[in-house]
Design an enzyme around this catalytic site. Sequence first.
Site, mmCIF file in Angstrom:
data_model
loop_
_atom_site.group_PDB
_atom_site.id
_atom_site.type_symbol
_atom_site.label_atom_id
_atom_site.label_comp_id
_atom_site.label_asym_id
_atom_site.label_seq_id
_atom_site.Cartn_x
_atom_site.Cartn_y
_atom_site.Cartn_z
ATOM 1 N N LYS A 123 0.840 -1.210 0.000
ATOM 2 C CA LYS A 123 0.000 0.000 0.000
ATOM 3 C C LYS A 123 0.869 1.251 0.000
ATOM 4 O O LYS A 123 0.557 2.221 -0.692
ATOM 5 C CB LYS A 123 -0.980 -0.028 1.155
ATOM 6 C CG LYS A 123 -2.037 -1.093 0.853
ATOM 7 C CD LYS A 123 -3.282 -1.072 1.660
ATOM 8 C CE LYS A 123 -4.245 -2.051 1.005
ATOM 9 N NZ LYS A 123 -5.114 -2.750 1.879
ATOM 10 N N LYS A 149 -3.942 -8.896 -8.801
ATOM 11 C CA LYS A 149 -4.837 -9.468 -7.790
ATOM 12 C C LYS A 149 -6.109 -8.620 -7.704
ATOM 13 O O LYS A 149 -6.032 -7.383 -7.662
ATOM 14 C CB LYS A 149 -4.117 -9.457 -6.422
ATOM 15 C CG LYS A 149 -4.962 -10.033 -5.310
ATOM 16 C CD LYS A 149 -4.570 -9.492 -3.941
ATOM 17 C CE LYS A 149 -5.821 -9.415 -3.091
ATOM 18 N NZ LYS A 149 -5.784 -8.588 -1.931
ATOM 19 N N LYS A 190 -10.303 -4.388 -3.805
ATOM 20 C CA LYS A 190 -11.129 -3.170 -3.752
ATOM 21 C C LYS A 190 -10.292 -1.939 -4.051
ATOM 22 O O LYS A 190 -10.696 -1.061 -4.789
ATOM 23 C CB LYS A 190 -11.714 -3.009 -2.342
ATOM 24 C CG LYS A 190 -12.912 -3.874 -2.077
ATOM 25 C CD LYS A 190 -13.378 -3.721 -0.640
ATOM 26 C CE LYS A 190 -12.467 -4.415 0.334
ATOM 27 N NZ LYS A 190 -12.906 -5.548 1.044
HETATM 28 N N1 AQP Z 1 -8.146 -11.453 -5.252
HETATM 29 C C1 AQP Z 1 -8.317 -12.281 -4.240
HETATM 30 N N2 AQP Z 1 -8.095 -13.611 -4.398
HETATM 31 C C2 AQP Z 1 -8.285 -14.481 -3.370
HETATM 32 N N3 AQP Z 1 -8.714 -14.098 -2.141
HETATM 33 C C3 AQP Z 1 -8.937 -12.792 -1.939
HETATM 34 N N4 AQP Z 1 -9.366 -12.097 -0.866
HETATM 35 C C4 AQP Z 1 -9.437 -10.783 -1.181
HETATM 36 N N5 AQP Z 1 -9.066 -10.590 -2.460
HETATM 37 C C5 AQP Z 1 -8.763 -11.820 -2.974
HETATM 38 C C6 AQP Z 1 -9.682 -12.711 0.418
HETATM 39 O O1 AQP Z 1 -10.906 -12.186 0.884
HETATM 40 C C7 AQP Z 1 -10.874 -12.180 2.318
HETATM 41 C C8 AQP Z 1 -11.365 -10.871 2.844
HETATM 42 O O2 AQP Z 1 -10.596 -9.810 2.335
HETATM 43 P P1 AQP Z 1 -10.717 -8.345 2.939
HETATM 44 O O3 AQP Z 1 -11.634 -7.497 2.135
HETATM 45 O O4 AQP Z 1 -11.026 -8.379 4.370
HETATM 46 O O5 AQP Z 1 -9.299 -7.816 2.754
HETATM 47 P P2 AQP Z 1 -8.413 -7.777 1.483
HETATM 48 O O6 AQP Z 1 -7.702 -9.046 1.277
HETATM 49 O O7 AQP Z 1 -7.520 -6.642 1.768
HETATM 50 O O8 AQP Z 1 -9.432 -7.496 0.254
HETATM 51 P P3 AQP Z 1 -9.187 -6.462 -0.849
HETATM 52 O O9 AQP Z 1 -10.293 -6.359 -1.812
HETATM 53 O O10 AQP Z 1 -7.833 -6.748 -1.425
HETATM 54 O O11 AQP Z 1 -9.212 -5.108 -0.036
HETATM 55 P P4 AQP Z 1 -8.181 -3.927 -0.020
HETATM 56 O O12 AQP Z 1 -8.076 -3.456 -1.440
HETATM 57 O O13 AQP Z 1 -8.814 -2.915 0.881
HETATM 58 O O14 AQP Z 1 -6.883 -4.456 0.499
HETATM 59 C C9 AQP Z 1 -9.446 -12.507 2.747
HETATM 60 O O15 AQP Z 1 -9.375 -13.852 3.179
HETATM 61 C C10 AQP Z 1 -8.670 -12.320 1.494
HETATM 62 O O16 AQP Z 1 -7.519 -13.157 1.451
#
Ligand code: AQP
Length: 320
Positions: free
Chosen positions: A110, A190, A193
Amino acid sequence: MRILSGVQSSGTLHIGNYYGALKQFVDLQNQGEALYFIANLHALTTVRDAALARKLTFETAVAFLALGVDPKRSVLFRQSDVPEITEAFWVLGTVVPMAHLERAHSFKDKVAKGIAPDFGLFAYPVLMAVDILLYDSDKVPVGKDQKQHIEFARDWATVFNTTYQSQVFKLPEPQIQEATAVIPGIDGEKMSKSYNNTIDLFGDLKAIEKRIKSVKTDSTPPEAPKPTENNALYQLLKIMAPPSEWAALDQSWRAGGQGYGHFKGKLLEHYHATFDGPRQRYQELVADPAEVERILKDGADRARNIAAPVVSRLRKAVGL
Ligand code: AQP
């Protein structure tokens, strides 16, 4: 076996969240005592609007239920309804080496993307470790991006237990499905969000259709066989097509004769086949907030009861 995992209420859930995490949550409900939570304290690191935070917490809870998390078989709760979590966060944080937090992938990624870090982003892995350790969790189903955080939770549980010469925390194991460990976004990175490359689960259908049509592809002509490596469309199809249809689809991909537009149409079909049912349930549940609240309150009571012995071990060990 106790299973625990959570998802941040920081935006609209996407198919990466589903295939990486939520699908496993549903599948694991019969294999042990499952606890799933909406990580609304984590979400405060990005959502700075109270009305929006409440709305996203509610919508995330509804999405869990619509996708098949069954409150009769699982404990579903809001992270903020277990106040013990913030006390334990501080106590565990007192033994966490700064150097570990400085090398956390999510933090470094990030910062590399130009996000100005604050304490919340930096300390996020400590709160996540407590989320897991507070319930004596055995298995933590997650996507691959969370693997390092679970290794940290294990390391810090060991540091804590050694420092206080007491078995306060149990060591958890990550559960990562290789085939769905990293779901690609429409740009091939990947799906995330914060990268604006998602295909949402319950968003506006026209926008979702547009996203599916814009999955990045190369210039292979329709008649030629299509590459299977580093191809987001191929990976998404493989994840979403039912096993009964995958062999034929894979064959026609490798044989050539169809353009990428045809395969994007297939992806859209599979999207509808998988998520139209949950979408219907989502809309029904959105119209019944009192029932959702009842489920979350009941879940919080059950989660606090499960956490109680760990909290008392923790307080006793450190002298509180
Ligand atoms: N692209 C992905 N492939 C596989 N697993 C994923 N997860 C997220 N993106 C993928 C899994 O979803 C769960 C919850 O994720 P989260 O929203 O709590 O946090 P994150 O991993 O940070 O999701 P984002 O969309 O990537 O959010 P941002 O952009 O805010 O960082 C977790 O088990 C995660 O592994």
